[in-house]
Design a protein around this motif. Structure first.
Motif, PDB file in Angstrom:
ATOM      1  N   SER A 199       0.859  -1.192   0.000  1.00  0.00           N
ATOM      2  CA  SER A 199       0.000   0.000   0.000  1.00  0.00           C
ATOM      3  C   SER A 199       0.889   1.234   0.000  1.00  0.00           C
ATOM      4  O   SER A 199       2.040   1.203   0.466  1.00  0.00           O
ATOM      5  N   ILE A 200       0.353   2.308  -0.531  1.00  0.00           N
ATOM      6  CA  ILE A 200       1.136   3.542  -0.592  1.00  0.00           C
ATOM      7  C   ILE A 200       0.285   4.701  -0.116  1.00  0.00           C
ATOM      8  O   ILE A 200      -0.907   4.796  -0.446  1.00  0.00           O
ATOM      9  N   SER A 201       0.861   5.554   0.673  1.00  0.00           N
ATOM     10  CA  SER A 201       0.150   6.727   1.168  1.00  0.00           C
ATOM     11  C   SER A 201       0.292   7.857   0.164  1.00  0.00           C
ATOM     12  O   SER A 201       1.190   7.849  -0.692  1.00  0.00           O
ATOM     13  N   SER A 202      -0.578   8.823   0.273  1.00  0.00           N
ATOM     14  CA  SER A 202      -0.500   9.975  -0.627  1.00  0.00           C
ATOM     15  C   SER A 202       0.816  10.730  -0.418  1.00  0.00           C
ATOM     16  O   SER A 202       1.399  11.255  -1.367  1.00  0.00           O
ATOM     17  N   THR A 203       1.292  10.766   0.824  1.00  0.00           N
ATOM     18  CA  THR A 203       2.569  11.432   1.110  1.00  0.00           C
ATOM     19  C   THR A 203       3.711  10.754   0.383  1.00  0.00           C
ATOM     20  O   THR A 203       4.577  11.411  -0.214  1.00  0.00           O
ATOM     21  N   ASP A 204       3.722   9.414   0.407  1.00  0.00           N
ATOM     22  CA  ASP A 204       4.775   8.678  -0.293  1.00  0.00           C
ATOM     23  C   ASP A 204       4.658   8.827  -1.803  1.00  0.00           C
ATOM     24  O   ASP A 204       5.662   8.923  -2.511  1.00  0.00           O
ATOM     25  N   LEU A 205       3.422   8.840  -2.299  1.00  0.00           N
ATOM     26  CA  LEU A 205       3.240   8.983  -3.743  1.00  0.00           C
ATOM     27  C   LEU A 205       3.833  10.293  -4.239  1.00  0.00           C
ATOM     28  O   LEU A 205       4.457  10.352  -5.310  1.00  0.00           O
ATOM     29  N   SER A 227       9.122  17.650  -8.784  1.00  0.00           N
ATOM     30  CA  SER A 227       9.668  18.676  -7.899  1.00  0.00           C
ATOM     31  C   SER A 227      10.131  18.112  -6.564  1.00  0.00           C
ATOM     32  O   SER A 227      10.891  18.769  -5.850  1.00  0.00           O
ATOM     33  N   SER A 228       9.696  16.889  -6.231  1.00  0.00           N
ATOM     34  CA  SER A 228      10.106  16.287  -4.961  1.00  0.00           C
ATOM     35  C   SER A 228      11.501  15.675  -5.050  1.00  0.00           C
ATOM     36  O   SER A 228      12.297  15.784  -4.118  1.00  0.00           O
ATOM     37  N   THR A 285      -6.433  15.220   2.830  1.00  0.00           N
ATOM     38  CA  THR A 285      -5.859  16.498   3.279  1.00  0.00           C
ATOM     39  C   THR A 285      -4.555  16.837   2.565  1.00  0.00           C
ATOM     40  O   THR A 285      -3.935  17.846   2.877  1.00  0.00           O
ATOM     41  N   GLU A 286      -4.163  16.006   1.615  1.00  0.00           N
ATOM     42  CA  GLU A 286      -2.889  16.227   0.944  1.00  0.00           C
ATOM     43  C   GLU A 286      -3.023  17.321  -0.114  1.00  0.00           C
ATOM     44  O   GLU A 286      -3.928  17.300  -0.940  1.00  0.00           O
ATOM     45  N   GLY A 335      12.141   8.359  -0.490  1.00  0.00           N
ATOM     46  CA  GLY A 335      10.791   7.882  -0.743  1.00  0.00           C
ATOM     47  C   GLY A 335      10.577   6.479  -0.220  1.00  0.00           C
ATOM     48  O   GLY A 335      11.368   5.961   0.586  1.00  0.00           O
ATOM     49  N   PRO A 336       9.510   5.805  -0.680  1.00  0.00           N
ATOM     50  CA  PRO A 336       9.209   4.444  -0.228  1.00  0.00           C
ATOM     51  C   PRO A 336      10.340   3.468  -0.576  1.00  0.00           C
ATOM     52  O   PRO A 336      11.145   3.716  -1.475  1.00  0.00           O
ATOM     53  N   LYS A 337      10.372   2.338   0.120  1.00  0.00           N
ATOM     54  CA  LYS A 337      11.426   1.341  -0.107  1.00  0.00           C
ATOM     55  C   LYS A 337      11.166   0.503  -1.360  1.00  0.00           C
ATOM     56  O   LYS A 337      12.021  -0.273  -1.779  1.00  0.00           O
ATOM     57  N   HIS A 338       9.989   0.654  -1.970  1.00  0.00           N
ATOM     58  CA  HIS A 338       9.670   0.009  -3.236  1.00  0.00           C
ATOM     59  C   HIS A 338       9.515   1.114  -4.288  1.00  0.00           C
ATOM     60  O   HIS A 338       8.690   2.015  -4.105  1.00  0.00           O
ATOM     61  N   TYR A 339      10.283   1.039  -5.376  1.00  0.00           N
ATOM     62  CA  TYR A 339      10.178   2.077  -6.403  1.00  0.00           C
ATOM     63  C   TYR A 339      10.847   1.590  -7.681  1.00  0.00           C
ATOM     64  O   TYR A 339      11.509   0.540  -7.713  1.00  0.00           O
ATOM     65  N   THR A 340      10.663   2.358  -8.744  1.00  0.00           N
ATOM     66  CA  THR A 340      11.379   2.101  -9.989  1.00  0.00           C
ATOM     67  C   THR A 340      12.068   3.396 -10.407  1.00  0.00           C
ATOM     68  O   THR A 340      11.641   4.492 -10.022  1.00  0.00           O
TER      69      THR A 340
END
Length: 333
Positions: A4-10, A16-17, A157-158, A228-233
């Motif tokens: 699962s991914i949170s909006s903050t992580d997305l 820009s992040s 709230t994001e 960021g999250p520990k799962h990414y590409t």
């Protein structure tokens, strides 16, 4: 299978992040925000029309050149103008020479056909930028927060703000583009991005060099800095000698990100295996199931719906006659 991914992580994947952290190992870029309030309305509007003043032709037209019939004929078409944004785009083009655009997450690569094939996505005017964005299906993902945060937790709230990114354009050798998959902070897979067969990618020593170069880059340039999250590409472009490279983009480890020559089942199984390093997958023959056919990529987005309806049930000659008639009719005063 998918974490699962949170909006903050997305939001860690929006340009820009991550760009400030990795600006030294990626393409020079400029982020423009805030954008005009009605810019998303323009992107969502029907048809492909260029804002007034976005190119030399439209800026040179005078009121005397626009007759009353011209004004009435397009009275139902919404008119947009973005003079300050036009100025920012022109300033960026002056700095970089030419640019290719994207929004927070997505680029309009599916619309590259509208600009010369010899220089895909190369924009030399605000009109080019707008035309690419308006012709793209891909960028619609970024326009509304509902589509961006679909399936995420904590999105109510994001804050989300649309941004235009202009990246310095230069020709890219697609044979050296890779997509790399990281799970549990482990680089598990590397896939060729372009769906053409390249003989050099099937040379075992070359493959070993590619894996070694990507692994080394990831361990030294990405792993220590990624927040960021520990799962990414991440998408990666190798240098000509295949010894180094730079980052093209980061994407979430989610179904919306194309897994290319892997399936996510494959990637999931690799996570639990004891590996000496990431697995590299390339197109190993011209008959490979994923190899490009003669049809161009994103061909569904290359012909207006009106043209498709004109050509329904017609052979090429009949379609050409119909299309010619439609064009001549549209040019009648």
């Amino acid at each position: 299978m998918f974490p699962s991914i949170s909006s903050t992580d997305l939001l860690k994947f929006q340009f820009s992040s991550w760009y400030p952290t990795f600006s030294d190992v990626t393409i020079k870029s400029t982020i423009i925000r805030p954008l005009p309030q009605n810019f998303s309305d323009y992107l969502n509007s029907d048809g492909v029309h260029i804002p007034e003043g976005a190119d030399d032709l439209s800026s040179q037209l005078s009121d005397d050149e626009d007759g009353p019939e011209d004004s009435d004929s397009d009275s139902d078409t919404p008119h947009f103008t973005f003079p300050s944004l036009d100025s920012e785009i022109r300033a960026c083009i002056s700095t970089y020479g030419s640019v290719f655009p994207k929004l927070n997450f997505s680029s309009p690569k599916d619309a590259s056909w509208i600009l010369p094939a010899s220089s895909p996505l190369k924009c030399t005017s605000p009109a080019d930028v707008y035309m690419l964005l308006k012709s793209s299906d891909f960028i619609t993902h970024d326009i509304t927060r509902e589509s961006v945060f679909e399936g995420c937790s904590g999105s109510e709230t994001e804050a989300y703000e649309l941004e235009l990114v202009l990246r310095k354009w230069y020709p890219i050798d697609k044979s050296r583009e890779l997509r790399c998959f990281v799970r549990e902070h482990i680089l598990i897979g590397i896939s060729q991005r372009d769906t053409n067969y390249y003989e050099f990618l099937n040379d075992p020593p070359t493959c070993q060099k590619i894996v070694s170069s990507v692994q080394s880059f990831w361990e030294t340039k990405i792993l220590p800095k990624w927040e960021g999250p520990k799962h990414y590409t991440f998408d990666f472009l190798l240098t000509r000698d295949l010894s180094r490279g730079h980052i093209l983009d980061f994407n979430p480890y989610l179904p919306k990100t194309d897994s290319l020559l892997f399936t996510y089942d494959d990637l999931h199984s690799l996570t639990g295996e004891q590996q000496a390093g990431p697995e590299l997958r390339v197109i190993d023959s011209r008959s490979h199931p994923a190899a490009t056919s003669n049809a161009p990529a994103n061909q569904h987005n290359m012909i207006p719906f009106e043209a498709l309806s004109l050509g329904s049930g017609s052979n090429i000659q009949e379609f050409a006659e119909k299309l010619k008639g439609e064009i001549e009719e549209s040019l009648q005063p």
